[in-house]
Scaffold this active site. Sequence first.
Site, PDB file in Angstrom:
ATOM      1  N   LYS A 119       0.828  -1.204   0.000  1.00  0.00           N
ATOM      2  CA  LYS A 119       0.000   0.000   0.000  1.00  0.00           C
ATOM      3  C   LYS A 119       0.869   1.264   0.000  1.00  0.00           C
ATOM      4  O   LYS A 119       1.999   1.276   0.482  1.00  0.00           O
ATOM      5  CB  LYS A 119      -0.943   0.002   1.205  1.00  0.00           C
TER       6      LYS A 119
ATOM      7  N   ARG B  23      -4.229 -10.395   3.296  1.00  0.00           N
ATOM      8  CA  ARG B  23      -4.293 -10.403   1.827  1.00  0.00           C
ATOM      9  C   ARG B  23      -2.980  -9.832   1.308  1.00  0.00           C
ATOM     10  O   ARG B  23      -2.654  -8.669   1.577  1.00  0.00           O
ATOM     11  CB  ARG B  23      -5.486  -9.571   1.360  1.00  0.00           C
TER      12      ARG B  23
END
Length: 311
Positions: free
Chosen positions: A248, A289
């Site tokens: 991210k 994830r």
Amino acid sequence: MCLRGVYLTRMAKMPFALRARCDWKLRTRALPLGERTVVMGVLNTTPDSFSDGGAFDSPAAAIEHGLRMFEDGADIVDIGGESTRPGKHKQVGVREEIDRVLPVLKGILRHRPGAILSVDTYKSQTAAAALEAGAEIVNDVSGFLWDESMAQVCAGARCGVVLMHTRGRPEEWHALPPLDPHQVVPIVKEALQRRLDEALKGGIEQEQIVLDPGFGFGIIAEQNYSLLAGLDELTSLGRPLLAGVSRKSFLARTLSLLYKGKDVPADRRGNASLAAVTATILAGAHLVRVHDVRPSREAAAIADAILSQRS
């Protein structure tokens, strides 16, 4: 000045979360959660993914990568056909998304019939097609907000469901007002509670539902660290948590301090991702994830060993 006694007291009471154990009800089976971390591998079949730049946008390449992730230790592979990266971009139609996802899903199941596959979509028609083709889970980044028929599809299939918190839509994220660090967890918690309540009203059973706080989905930059630090507070919602922090952009912002102010590209955020993934597990995440399965599987094994001493 460091006080030795205070240091030892804190070390003796490391505040790691205790994960509840339960069975996640999927479409044709149940998946035990809580004893060890469940690893969900990310498989993007899009040409414009933020994380891999369309490396797996051909069915053959995507199938090969999906099978490799299972070999590397993935418990689930999550297949997506539309990028939800920040910014305004052309929406992928239902037919195009189905054409991207289904050949990959069917190809993986052809080689590995017992594989647990998830479809990453907020479109009910895509979800229905994937479930019919063998998917066990629907991972909806909107938490059933963007397609009013999604709850009905998932209730009818009795599949596993991931309900994620999203603050606005991708094209709106750049203009969202900043949140006070102390607001982040309460806002996410309240929103997830609403999504959970609506799903239950729509016919989804508690045992089908996993919650995802939505790191990076309208939670901007350093706000994600506030969410990560308070992740354990979301366990009071009573459902298992999935955390998606891999690669991210908030990690790149932090790393930029080490690279003369430049954001680190997505494919070079592996070490930072492992640190963040480990933190989410110790804070109570049942599932993670990830893009890099084998290193994440190894990191999860260490985090699980730590948690086992708390249980």
